[in-house]
Design a protein around this motif. Structure first.
Motif, PDB file in Angstrom:
ATOM      1  N   GLN A  54       0.851  -1.193   0.000  1.00 48.64           N
ATOM      2  CA  GLN A  54       0.000   0.000   0.000  1.00 48.64           C
ATOM      3  C   GLN A  54       0.880   1.233   0.000  1.00 48.64           C
ATOM      4  OE1 GLN A  54      -3.491   0.036   2.513  1.00 48.64           O
ATOM      5  NE2 GLN A  54      -3.201   2.201   2.958  1.00 48.64           N
ATOM      6  N   PHE A  55       0.522   2.181  -0.888  1.00 43.79           N
ATOM      7  CA  PHE A  55       1.256   3.443  -1.001  1.00 43.79           C
ATOM      8  C   PHE A  55       0.260   4.558  -1.285  1.00 43.79           C
ATOM      9  CE2 PHE A  55       3.647   6.598  -3.499  1.00 43.79           C
ATOM     10  CZ  PHE A  55       4.672   6.879  -2.611  1.00 43.79           C
ATOM     11  N   ASP A  56       0.270   5.602  -0.486  1.00 44.79           N
ATOM     12  CA  ASP A  56      -0.657   6.736  -0.621  1.00 44.79           C
ATOM     13  C   ASP A  56      -2.114   6.288  -0.728  1.00 44.79           C
ATOM     14  OD1 ASP A  56       1.188   8.750  -0.327  1.00 44.79           O
ATOM     15  OD2 ASP A  56       1.442   9.106  -2.478  1.00 44.79           O
ATOM     16  N   GLY A  57      -2.483   5.319   0.089  1.00 46.26           N
ATOM     17  CA  GLY A  57      -3.870   4.866   0.142  1.00 46.26           C
ATOM     18  C   GLY A  57      -4.295   3.933  -0.976  1.00 46.26           C
ATOM     19  N   VAL A  58      -3.376   3.577  -1.871  1.00 50.74           N
ATOM     20  CA  VAL A  58      -3.695   2.705  -3.004  1.00 50.74           C
ATOM     21  C   VAL A  58      -2.930   1.390  -2.852  1.00 50.74           C
ATOM     22  CG1 VAL A  58      -3.519   2.431  -5.524  1.00 50.74           C
ATOM     23  CG2 VAL A  58      -4.112   4.659  -4.537  1.00 50.74           C
ATOM     24  N   ILE A  59      -3.609   0.280  -3.154  1.00 47.47           N
ATOM     25  CA  ILE A  59      -2.955  -1.025  -3.150  1.00 47.47           C
ATOM     26  C   ILE A  59      -2.324  -1.246  -4.519  1.00 47.47           C
ATOM     27  CG2 ILE A  59      -3.309  -3.528  -3.016  1.00 47.47           C
ATOM     28  CD1 ILE A  59      -3.586  -2.176  -0.314  1.00 47.47           C
ATOM     29  N   TYR A  60      -1.057  -1.624  -4.520  1.00 41.72           N
ATOM     30  CA  TYR A  60      -0.310  -1.945  -5.742  1.00 41.72           C
ATOM     31  C   TYR A  60      -0.039  -3.437  -5.759  1.00 41.72           C
ATOM     32  CZ  TYR A  60       0.418   3.004  -6.609  1.00 41.72           C
ATOM     33  OH  TYR A  60       0.221   4.333  -6.886  1.00 41.72           O
ATOM     34  N   GLN A  61      -0.209  -4.048  -6.934  1.00 41.81           N
ATOM     35  CA  GLN A  61      -0.067  -5.497  -7.052  1.00 41.81           C
ATOM     36  C   GLN A  61       0.929  -5.854  -8.148  1.00 41.81           C
ATOM     37  OE1 GLN A  61      -3.740  -7.530  -7.966  1.00 41.81           O
ATOM     38  NE2 GLN A  61      -2.897  -9.504  -7.393  1.00 41.81           N
ATOM     39  N   ALA A  62       1.770  -6.843  -7.864  1.00 45.54           N
ATOM     40  CA  ALA A  62       2.730  -7.357  -8.844  1.00 45.54           C
ATOM     41  C   ALA A  62       2.097  -8.523  -9.588  1.00 45.54           C
ATOM     42  CB  ALA A  62       4.001  -7.814  -8.137  1.00 45.54           C
ATOM     43  N   GLY A  63       2.755  -8.917 -10.678  1.00 45.21           N
ATOM     44  CA  GLY A  63       2.316 -10.100 -11.418  1.00 45.21           C
ATOM     45  C   GLY A  63       1.182  -9.854 -12.389  1.00 45.21           C
ATOM     46  N   ILE A  64       0.962  -8.621 -12.793  1.00 47.64           N
ATOM     47  CA  ILE A  64      -0.075  -8.309 -13.778  1.00 47.64           C
ATOM     48  C   ILE A  64       0.582  -8.435 -15.161  1.00 47.64           C
ATOM     49  CG2 ILE A  64      -1.686  -6.553 -14.584  1.00 47.64           C
ATOM     50  CD1 ILE A  64      -2.359  -6.294 -11.710  1.00 47.64           C
ATOM     51  N   ASP A  65       0.083  -9.361 -15.952  1.00 43.16           N
ATOM     52  CA  ASP A  65       0.734  -9.737 -17.213  1.00 43.16           C
ATOM     53  C   ASP A  65       1.083  -8.558 -18.110  1.00 43.16           C
ATOM     54  OD1 ASP A  65       0.690 -12.398 -16.503  1.00 43.16           O
ATOM     55  OD2 ASP A  65      -1.180 -12.820 -17.561  1.00 43.16           O
ATOM     56  N   TRP A  66       0.133  -7.674 -18.391  1.00 47.51           N
ATOM     57  CA  TRP A  66       0.411  -6.603 -19.346  1.00 47.51           C
ATOM     58  C   TRP A  66       1.409  -5.600 -18.785  1.00 47.51           C
ATOM     59  CZ3 TRP A  66      -0.816  -1.403 -18.771  1.00 47.51           C
ATOM     60  CH2 TRP A  66      -1.730  -1.069 -17.760  1.00 47.51           C
ATOM     61  N   ILE A  67       1.477  -5.466 -17.473  1.00 52.94           N
ATOM     62  CA  ILE A  67       2.477  -4.588 -16.857  1.00 52.94           C
ATOM     63  C   ILE A  67       3.867  -5.211 -16.991  1.00 52.94           C
ATOM     64  CG2 ILE A  67       3.265  -3.550 -14.678  1.00 52.94           C
ATOM     65  CD1 ILE A  67       0.776  -2.208 -15.757  1.00 52.94           C
ATOM     66  N   GLU A  68       3.950  -6.504 -16.813  1.00 52.51           N
ATOM     67  CA  GLU A  68       5.234  -7.201 -16.909  1.00 52.51           C
ATOM     68  C   GLU A  68       5.841  -7.068 -18.307  1.00 52.51           C
ATOM     69  OE1 GLU A  68       6.959  -8.401 -14.421  1.00 52.51           O
ATOM     70  OE2 GLU A  68       5.350  -7.910 -13.032  1.00 52.51           O
ATOM     71  N   GLU A  69       5.008  -6.907 -19.320  1.00 53.83           N
ATOM     72  CA  GLU A  69       5.486  -6.794 -20.694  1.00 53.83           C
ATOM     73  C   GLU A  69       6.024  -5.402 -21.040  1.00 53.83           C
ATOM     74  OE1 GLU A  69       2.250  -8.044 -23.156  1.00 53.83           O
ATOM     75  OE2 GLU A  69       2.171 -10.031 -22.244  1.00 53.83           O
ATOM     76  N   LEU A  70       5.747  -4.414 -20.202  1.00 53.20           N
ATOM     77  CA  LEU A  70       6.167  -3.044 -20.488  1.00 53.20           C
ATOM     78  C   LEU A  70       7.653  -2.839 -20.223  1.00 53.20           C
ATOM     79  CD1 LEU A  70       3.239  -1.109 -18.794  1.00 53.20           C
ATOM     80  CD2 LEU A  70       3.538  -1.569 -21.236  1.00 53.20           C
ATOM     81  N   THR A  71       8.243  -1.954 -21.006  1.00 54.51           N
ATOM     82  CA  THR A  71       9.618  -1.530 -20.769  1.00 54.51           C
ATOM     83  C   THR A  71       9.556  -0.269 -19.912  1.00 54.51           C
ATOM     84  OG1 THR A  71      10.305  -2.407 -22.899  1.00 54.51           O
ATOM     85  CG2 THR A  71      11.766  -0.815 -21.851  1.00 54.51           C
ATOM     86  N   LEU A  72       9.987  -0.399 -18.671  1.00 56.33           N
ATOM     87  CA  LEU A  72       9.907   0.713 -17.722  1.00 56.33           C
ATOM     88  C   LEU A  72      11.285   0.984 -17.128  1.00 56.33           C
ATOM     89  CD1 LEU A  72       6.713  -0.522 -15.859  1.00 56.33           C
ATOM     90  CD2 LEU A  72       6.816   1.273 -17.573  1.00 56.33           C
ATOM     91  N   ILE A  73      11.526   2.237 -16.829  1.00 58.08           N
ATOM     92  CA  ILE A  73      12.790   2.657 -16.237  1.00 58.08           C
ATOM     93  C   ILE A  73      12.467   3.359 -14.931  1.00 58.08           C
ATOM     94  CG2 ILE A  73      14.827   4.124 -16.536  1.00 58.08           C
ATOM     95  CD1 ILE A  73      14.238   3.882 -19.608  1.00 58.08           C
ATOM     96  N   LYS A  74      13.200   3.025 -13.879  1.00 60.31           N
ATOM     97  CA  LYS A  74      12.918   3.694 -12.601  1.00 60.31           C
ATOM     98  C   LYS A  74      13.298   5.164 -12.692  1.00 60.31           C
ATOM     99  CE  LYS A  74      17.114   2.573 -10.010  1.00 60.31           C
ATOM    100  NZ  LYS A  74      17.653   1.878  -8.861  1.00 60.31           N
TER     101      LYS A  74
END
Length: 136
Positions: A54-74
């Motif tokens: 949980q961050f800023d009142g929102v739950i964040y979840q890992a393992g979402i297929d379409w998110i895993e396919e994205l190219t992201l940079i921190k």
């Protein structure tokens, strides 16, 4: 006397005009959309193995297929996991059920257009992608 009759006639005319011009049958409707933010209990009840924080009142979840396919940079560090809760569903900000205390939370630079909230978490030399679970 003439002035009084003229004044009364004019007053009645104005009153009738004002009442006659109003349309009480017109109703105004306002459509309201609410955003539903699921809590940890809802997520863990439906899938007890979910990897969430949980961050800023929102739950964040890992393992979402379409998110895993994205190219992201921190990008910038926005937080850190401060507590771990793997025993119940009462969550607070900066709390995770699987990530270790001290894991760094980063915003994400995206390549291309991405809808929704995405945060990256760096833990043990690996970068994990998390999606903010907000329904609109």
């Amino acid at each position: 006397m003439r002035k009084r009759i003229l004044f009364l006639s004019l007053s009645i005319f104005i009153l009738l005009t004002a009442v006659g011009c109003s349309n009480s049958s017109i109703t105004s409707t306002t459509e309201t959309h609410t955003t539903i933010i699921p809590d940890a209990k809802e997520i863990l009840t439906s899938d007890p193995e979910s990897d969430i924080f949980q961050f800023d009142g929102v739950i964040y979840q890992a393992g979402i297929d379409w998110i895993e396919e994205l190219t992201l940079i921190k990008d910038e560090q926005v937080g850190e996991i401060k507590t771990r809760n793997d025993t119940d569903t009462n969550f607070e900000d900066d709390m995770s059920n699987k990530l270790p205390v001290g894991a760094k939370i980063y915003s994400a630079k995206e390549s291309g257009e991405v809808g929704g909230l995405i945060l990256l978490v760096e833990s043990e030399g690996k970068l994990f992608k998390y999606y903010g679970l907000v329904e609109g």
